[in-house]
Structures are given as structure tokens and as C-alpha cells.
Design an enzyme around this catalytic site. Sequence first.
Site, mmCIF file in Angstrom:
data_model
loop_
_atom_site.group_PDB
_atom_site.id
_atom_site.type_symbol
_atom_site.label_atom_id
_atom_site.label_comp_id
_atom_site.label_asym_id
_atom_site.label_seq_id
_atom_site.Cartn_x
_atom_site.Cartn_y
_atom_site.Cartn_z
ATOM 1 N N GLN A 106 76.436 35.831 62.484
ATOM 2 C CA GLN A 106 75.566 35.041 61.966
ATOM 3 C C GLN A 106 76.138 33.650 62.575
ATOM 4 O OE1 GLN A 106 72.741 34.355 59.508
ATOM 5 N NE2 GLN A 106 72.742 36.443 60.562
ATOM 6 N N GLU A 116 72.688 29.220 58.021
ATOM 7 C CA GLU A 116 72.130 28.318 58.546
ATOM 8 C C GLU A 116 73.293 27.292 59.232
ATOM 9 O OE1 GLU A 116 68.127 26.957 56.245
ATOM 10 O OE2 GLU A 116 69.609 28.178 54.945
HETATM 11 MO MO1 MOS Z 1 65.980 29.127 55.960
HETATM 12 S S1 MOS Z 1 65.037 27.881 57.330
HETATM 13 O O1 MOS Z 1 66.104 28.251 54.566
HETATM 14 O O2 MOS Z 1 65.127 30.649 55.893
#
Ligand code: MOS
Length: 737
Positions: free
Chosen positions: A637, A704
Site C-alpha cells: 500500500q 492514502e
Molecule cells: Mo479515498 S480518495 O478516500 O478513496
Amino acid sequence: MNHWIGAPIDRADGILKVTGEASYAADFNFENLIYGIPILSTCAKGKVVKIDDSDALKIPGVLTILTSQNTPEFFPAKSDFGTASQMGEIRLPLQDETIHYAGQYLGVVLAETLESAEEAEKLVKVLVEEEPPILEMEKNLSQAYSPKAFFGEPLPVIRGNFEKAFSEAEIKLEEIYTTPVEHHNPMEPHASIAVWDGENLTLYESTQWVVGARNVVADALKLPREKVKIISWFVGGGFGCKGFIWPHTLLSSLAAMQMKRPVKVLLSRRHLFTTVGHRPATCQKLTLGASRSGKISALKHHTITHTSFVGEFLEGSGGASQNLYDFPNLQVIYQVVRLNKGTPTFMRAPGESTGLFALESLLDELSYKLKIDPIELRLKNYAERHPETGLPWSSSNLKECLQIGAEKFGWKNRNPDPGSMKQGNLSLGWGMAVSMFPGFRSPGSARVKILPDNTARVESATQDMGTGTYTTMKQIAAEILSLPPEKINSFLGDSSYPAAPISGGSMTSASVGPAVEAAAKKALQHLIDTAIKDKASLFYRCSPDDLQAKNGNLIFKTDPSKAETFGEILLRNNLPFLEGEAFIKPDQPDKKYAFQSHGAQFAEVLVDPYLKTIRLNRMVGIFDVGKILNLKTARSQAIGGMIMGIGMALYEKTVYDLTTGRVVNDNLSDYLIPVMADIPSIDVEFIDKPDPYFNSLGVRGLGEIGITGTAAAIANAVYHATGIRIRDLPITLEKLL
Ligand code: MOS
């Protein structure tokens, strides 16, 4: 005891995926299938006067064409369950004649074969009364509006007294950073296959949110939610564009109900550039005041960005300045311009990725101005508490990330003078930046079943978009049940399982993981209760406290030789399974802690002094995301996030034709993303300390954070190599000439 949580086991779905056994949405086929191909507007603003489909309808196999003329009313979704279920674009499809962007749905051709549908789509003649589109945000600033709130927090953000602190500052900097429109481009395009049996609607979808998709579709068509089921077993990436529901899903559903046959609507790569969202462009002006010693006293982060005429979206770039450093005097301001482009949406680290490019570039600029090492500058502005709320961090290891990263990278050997370091004929550049993403959670639920064959299954209406959820959820159950993970199967991606939130905001592990843990504990409790009530059991009338699970057996804690397998207990009691189900809500009634993940990234680039070609040579990323559930999928990830950050830094940009508003590079040969040859060695390490207050597992998400800071680290390395500061992404070689 902590044995299976964290273990770097292989992906549960790995073999299925590499052998082609995994069924993605478009792989589902049914007898009597109808194919649907969308008809998209080629102009960006205007009104449809007439759609002439007479030639298209003559193509053999064409059944009907849905347009605004014959499409019944859709209804907006009622929101519930954590994040609101909603359409990615608020306006519902095919309800009126107004065109707001090129690529807008004007209809859907339905035909017996894909070929007939595609051929007919080309023959549909759309007569449009065109108007000049609004396509450039900087030129239309007079039309901008200032959003009043962002996720419930009021805007603009005003902290302290920026004007006063700035006027008194010894050092002042003001720079503008720009980022272009980017598209998610998951490997698997969106697809929706709708099957209607007269009462129940089943959709095979590619979605980051089976529960949200179910709610939106049911509400749009006024069906009871329990009559709609979403299947999304495998998702070939999403990055945000599969988080909300887009028009093709409503249209496949409607068509299946009208035609009383299964309907498959496939989006091509071209469609993905207009109809499923994008990251909007930003123009960020940062104004900074600091002392000569490097303490930043004043910062203003002014973002200009855009949304569409048919949807609200804010790329929250200023959040980076609001939530990371100790800036006592701060202003975060936004201006949003409505453009005749499709509706933007969340794209991996929405806000943080663009905002940190600006902020972490600016800090690098300040470090040169003050001749302070960039790491030292960041430590001088380290926030001991959350800078906006003042709450203590539940767990913050940013300093360790910086220190470990610097050691691994060899930062102390850096000569800070731009252009001073060489490798052969090439200029060597070293840059760094901080990564950051808030810790988010939502309510989540799961069920765990123990089966008579000494296996177990985990069921939850969450989804694995390629992140490893199938694997990590069974690891959590394995830990509690003391069963090896290969004896456990995860069943996800089906809205009929216990409800779970959107796989967005990096919150699946943190929201669903604790529910799996609690459900497994309940299932085990039921097993123990069954054994102690069972006259034929070794454990008849024992105290539950004396028993524990061990490798698929129930044993006496004090005498492990006294053991019964889970299966024996179930079989003797004629039980097909024993289950536990749990619903876990984040509860932090008095908001005692701030939850945020941090990291540090280091990049090395080689720049040719004459040709200005930029080659990324190596990267190091250190991340503090709480407890790691699986070291292998977690690394994957983080590396994936960093690679997407490399794309943002060096390649990605969606180009619009400024006359027609159409996307010029709506394909993967012209929209550049990194390929294998562009990717250097990437060294990732985690702090791996459980967050003590975030949830029972101590896990924060990590989908993220990997993309945050990457673009700045690379831009800073390019400056170090060349002495040229690029404040406009992507950093292409012509900008260095
Ligand atoms: Mo993520 S941009 O919150 O799928």
C-alpha cells in the site's frame, strides 16, 4: 499471543488474481444479456435541442435508446450510516436537456451485442444549442465563491492574527504552487451489470462502497433497500473514483427493470476521464512569515480550485497547513470556481496530496533562505499537540519517522548547495518532505462464523479494492480464534453482509477491523458456552475463564492436553455453525485525543545538465500509521501510494481543449502514469506502534498517506540537483530548460 496480526502473509486473493480466476464486475455474464453503451456530450455547455436516433435504431440488435425524453424520474438518496450515501454528481442522469460539461450522459444505447451498441452509439445525432464554456479557473475568479464549511468545520480557518504576525516577521516568503487536473485511472474500468427478477435487483459493480451503492440505487428507484444487493467481490483499484455512485449504475439498474433482462453497462477508459470524477486543479498561494531561526509565526494558505455546475466538491489543500505544524497565526482560505468540466471527487489523499506539495515545497524554500537543514526546520515547527484543536496526539511519531528516514537515506552526507553533488556527468539531488493523513473511522460491523470442519469465515459488507482487506480481516479473526489464517475465509464485497463504511478516507482497517475482532470474540464465547453446557464435553460445567482457544482446539489453560476441536463441539451439538456479530462505533464522547498519521519521504534524483532529463534514483518512506496488520500488504500500500505520488510529481496531467472543453489525453498512452522503468528502489518502513486510543487494534489506515509529500520530496530533490524551483506540477523536463 500476538501472532497472526502483523504477520506478512500472502494475499488471500493473490492466486485468484494472477490466475484470472477472480471475477471482476465486467466478468459476470448472464443468459439473455443486454449491452449498454453511454452516449456522451461532445460539447461542454448548451442545451440539447433534439436527439435523432432513427439511424441508430436501424442497426440490427439495437433494442432501445434511453434519453431524457423517455427516462423516468430518479430520486436522491437518503443519507445514513457514517458517510452519506450519495451520487458522485448530485444531479441525477437524463433528467433534463442542459449540458454542463463534455462527457455528460445524454443517453444509453441498449442492444443485443456490444458491437451493435457501439455502432449505434456512433450514429446517434445530437443537435445542441451551444454556448461558450467556462474552462479556466484563474480567468473566471470574479465568479468564484468561498465555501462556508468543509466536512462540518467552518471556513475560512482563522487562527491567531496572521496580518500582525506577518508584518512583524523577520523573514517573508510568498509563492504560488499549481497542480493540474488528475484522473484516478484504476486498472479496472467501472462496470455495472444489473439483474432484475421482478422483485429483487442484483448489481455486479466495481465499487469502494457496496452499502452506499445499495442505498443510492434503492432510493433512486424507490425500491426497498433490502430488495437491492450489490456484489463487488474484486475491485481493480479505485483511489476514490469508485467511492460514490455515478450515473452508469443507475442507468443499468433502470434498464434492467424496464427491459426485464440483465443489462451490462461497461465504461471504457475514455469514459473514465469525464464521468467518474477527477482531482481538480489547484492554484495555491502561500504567504509565510518566520524568524531568522526558522520558527514560522504566520502562514496564509489561499487555494483556488474548481467544481462543476452540478456538484459540490472542495479539494481541501489548506488542511495540510491547518493540521501538521505549530503555526500560531494562520489563515486558510478557499475560492472555488464552477467550470464546465465533470464533477471532481476524492482522489487519494484529497487535499493533503496537493496541499503538502505546496507547503513542503515552501518549507524547503525557507530552509535554503535561512540556511537551515530542512529536517531541522521541520523539527523547529513540530506541533506538540494538534495545532487546530489543541488536543494531545493519541500517538505521534513524526520525529522518529524523520530520524529513521534520514539515517536510512544517508541524509547527513548531503551537501546542501544546489548542484553541488554529482554522479558521473549527472547532477544528484536529494530532497525530503513530511507525509500526513488524518486518522478517520466510521461505524462498521462484521460477523464471524465457526464451522464444524474446524474452519471459520468472516463476513462483512466491506470491500477489498486491492488493499488487502480479504487478508487482514482473516488475520484478525485468526488471532482471536487461534486458528491459522489458512483455515479462515473472508467473505466481503456483498451488501447483504453486516454493514460497513466506504473504503475511503483510509478507514477500512480502523473501522471494520475492530468489528471483526469483536465478532470473533463473541463467536468464541458462544463456543465456550456450548462446551460447558454439553454433558459429553471435557469442559462440562467448567468456568469459561479456565478455557482458551489454541490452534483450532478449546483447551484448559492449566492443562493444554485436555483439548476438544471446535468441530467436535459443533458436531456433537448438531450445530451447522456458531456465530458472533458485532457493530462497533467510534466513541470518543469528550474528544480527548487527536488522531493523525505522519511520515517522512526522501528522494534522490539524477538530472542531466544538458538534456534536463529527470530520473528518480531511489526513495525512502517511513510511516507511522499505528499497528500494522500485515507487513506485506502494508508495504505494498505504502509503495503504491508513493508510486502514485511519483506520477503526480513527474507525469500526470489531464489536458482540456480550451475551445470544446473535451479531454485531449483521455487514454493511457497520452495521460502518463509511471511504468516499471520509471520506478526506482523504494524502501518503506513502518514505526508499527499501536495507537492506544483510536480503536481496540491500535490501527490507523494507510491507503492514502503514501502519496502525501512525495511530489514535494521530488520537487525539492530537483531543486537541489539543479537550483531550479518548479512550483507547477508535473515537473517535466521542458520546465527545467
Ligand atoms: Mo479515498 S480518495 O478516500 O478513496
